[in-house]
Design a protein around this motif. Sequence first.
Motif, mmCIF file in Angstrom:
data_model
loop_
_atom_site.group_PDB
_atom_site.id
_atom_site.type_symbol
_atom_site.label_atom_id
_atom_site.label_comp_id
_atom_site.label_asym_id
_atom_site.label_seq_id
_atom_site.Cartn_x
_atom_site.Cartn_y
_atom_site.Cartn_z
ATOM 1 N N SER A 46 0.831 -1.199 0.000
ATOM 2 C CA SER A 46 0.000 0.000 0.000
ATOM 3 C C SER A 46 0.869 1.255 0.000
ATOM 4 N N PHE A 47 1.900 1.249 0.857
ATOM 5 C CA PHE A 47 2.749 2.434 0.975
ATOM 6 C C PHE A 47 3.418 2.750 -0.353
ATOM 7 N N PHE A 48 4.005 1.715 -1.008
ATOM 8 C CA PHE A 48 4.712 1.975 -2.259
ATOM 9 C C PHE A 48 3.750 2.352 -3.381
ATOM 10 N N SER A 49 2.495 1.831 -3.323
ATOM 11 C CA SER A 49 1.566 2.203 -4.382
ATOM 12 C C SER A 49 1.237 3.696 -4.279
ATOM 13 N N LEU A 50 1.352 4.268 -3.078
ATOM 14 C CA LEU A 50 1.115 5.709 -2.941
ATOM 15 C C LEU A 50 2.273 6.535 -3.450
ATOM 16 N N THR A 51 3.501 5.993 -3.351
ATOM 17 C CA THR A 51 4.656 6.804 -3.732
ATOM 18 C C THR A 51 4.902 6.796 -5.229
ATOM 19 N N ALA A 101 -0.464 -0.209 -10.137
ATOM 20 C CA ALA A 101 -1.242 -1.449 -10.237
ATOM 21 C C ALA A 101 -0.426 -2.631 -9.708
ATOM 22 N N CYS A 102 0.898 -2.651 -10.016
ATOM 23 C CA CYS A 102 1.746 -3.747 -9.539
ATOM 24 C C CYS A 102 1.803 -3.779 -8.024
ATOM 25 N N TYR A 103 1.944 -2.609 -7.389
ATOM 26 C CA TYR A 103 2.009 -2.611 -5.924
ATOM 27 C C TYR A 103 0.657 -2.954 -5.306
ATOM 28 N N VAL A 104 -0.441 -2.620 -6.023
ATOM 29 C CA VAL A 104 -1.756 -3.049 -5.550
ATOM 30 C C VAL A 104 -1.812 -4.581 -5.527
ATOM 31 N N VAL A 105 -1.262 -5.215 -6.592
ATOM 32 C CA VAL A 105 -1.212 -6.682 -6.634
ATOM 33 C C VAL A 105 -0.442 -7.208 -5.423
ATOM 34 N N VAL A 123 -5.936 3.334 1.388
ATOM 35 C CA VAL A 123 -4.924 3.743 0.420
ATOM 36 C C VAL A 123 -5.481 3.652 -1.003
ATOM 37 N N LYS A 124 -6.251 2.569 -1.275
ATOM 38 C CA LYS A 124 -6.811 2.436 -2.623
ATOM 39 C C LYS A 124 -7.826 3.540 -2.894
ATOM 40 N N ALA A 125 -8.576 3.944 -1.854
ATOM 41 C CA ALA A 125 -9.510 5.054 -2.029
ATOM 42 C C ALA A 125 -8.739 6.327 -2.368
ATOM 43 N N ILE A 126 -7.588 6.541 -1.691
ATOM 44 C CA ILE A 126 -6.782 7.740 -1.973
ATOM 45 C C ILE A 126 -6.302 7.710 -3.419
#
Lengths: 121, 501
Positions: B299-304, B312-316, B429-432
């Motif tokens: 989650s953290f890396f998907s935000l950065t 999408a990869c970090y969401v996976v 995090v996904k909502a953000i």
Amino acid sequence: MENLIANFNYVIVVILMMIGLWAMLAQKNLIKKCIGMAIFQTGIILFFISIGAKRLAKVPILSGDGVPVVDKIANPLTQILMLTAIVVGVATLGMGLALAQKIFRQHASFDEDDILKNQRK
Amino acid sequence: MTEQLPIVIILGPLLAATVAAFAAWIHPKASHPLVVTGLVASFAAALKLVFVVAEKGAQKYWLGGWGAKPEHGVVGIQITVDHLNTLLLAAVSGIALLTALYAKRLVNTELPGRQRYFYALFALLITGLLGIGITGDIFNLYVFMEIAALSSYALIAYGKGRAYMAAFNYLIMGTMGACLYLLGVGFVFIKTGTLNIDNISAALPALGQGQALFVGFVLILLGAWAKMAFFPFHGWLPNAYTHAPTASAVVLAPLATKVAVYTMLRVMVTVYSIDYILHSPGIQSVVLGLSSIAIVVGSFFSLTQTNLKMIACYVVLSEIGYMVGGAWLANEPGLTGAVYHVVADAAMTSALFMAVGCIVYRLGQAQLDDLRGVFFKMPVTMAAFVVTMAALIGVPPTCGFFSKWYLIQGAAQSGVWHFVAALLLSSLVKAIILFRIVEIGYNRVPHPSVDGNPAIPRNEAPLSMLIPTVAMALGLIALGLATSPLVNTIIAKALPATLAP
């Protein structure tokens, strides 16, 4: 200690796998990583062959009549499994070397640090 | 007739792969229809088997008839379709079929002149993945694992440039995982003398908690984790799937990791047992901790990130934590959630990558700043994207809501509060991410309906890509609505009798 000497093939398996794992994870050179991968796989093949082997055992071919004495024949299953594993190993090694060759053509280097530096440019 | 269905599932793509490779040699355009035909056969068989399994229970098939007769026992290779894998097989073959239709346009533009063997590799990958899902033999599973892995290295390396290095790193990590798995299989073989999953699970209870079996279990788990990019082994995934051609990433990201999660579930539930896990103290709390870390790190890396594919990869990656955590809760809602989430997440990530693929196809890039006005340019794609993100966040009635509901319930039941916190944080995090994309894509341009503002021309993705994307997004809602029959008739029966409280 006696246990170790009696089962020296397993000691070699562990040594081979440690060398392979170290080369795969710690070496910077792509070709050395591929070599490590091959050594690691060889260790596993030796492991499987060891568990199927018996002292003074014969090949598991039924001849004539009678029920085979299981104690006197080597377990054929592990050897067949390793035939498959060798094929898989050759394919992965080929794939790895092909990729390393492509990378070398791009960056003129096998060194991981050089390649990463090149990619950042 | 029904008894031959299990083999059709893998024969379809396997034959298609072989024939397509030769056909491509003669004519470059011949392979796509062949592969689609093979996948249609596979999907039809898998779909039919879902109903057969729900009605009659597990279906077993012995290759060459070895083991079908009582005097043989099971000495050959057995393939099994039971309650645990039937939904996965239907999902993998269905998503593969939709992706094959979706990918045609993308392959023609992304890999001009090099598309010749793409579909043969694609079908080979699907053969491997379906084989992992269907096999009832742990060594056969290793072989299918490597078939899938080898074709995915090649599919990633199609991307050229940075993709070569990403594929090489994946190859090293993937080979290490497969080798550890094989070593674990060796330990199990020493103790039980068989490779058939049914035979092993019958033999294991009498063998107790021996050290060799435990080492075998841990090695198999480590192997599966390396393949699924679970937390300490996750380094290869984002680069590999970002630099791969979009057509490859669309099929790899949803399916390859999910099938590895299934391997872990199969080993935990059928080969060993939940009972065994509960008697191995310590390991359960460690894995649950790692799952929470995996969710938080992903989650953290998907935000950065600023690249849509990277996000999408970090969401996976964070979704992997959901499934591993749910499985290791080992109680009824947790395992139900994990088994259901494997299917739901395959559908959700597939829809996500399809939508991202459409955006990349039209905009050429996937940086967040390039998305300005994308909601006016591609309204249908973005509608599908918003539905997918809603499913990933967990908005009812999409499938993401139900799996998350089961997982949170399971975690609360066992009192694993850090896992509950990680699940909620990841939703947030996904909502953000969704709001950020809406903000950039909708608000950062002068609104075209206001007088005097420049009109934004519509530039929707081609229909051959748009239809699968929309179908997949609608499928997420349909899957959500079908949750209760699926869970009651199929998933509930996949769970073992002994579970954690």
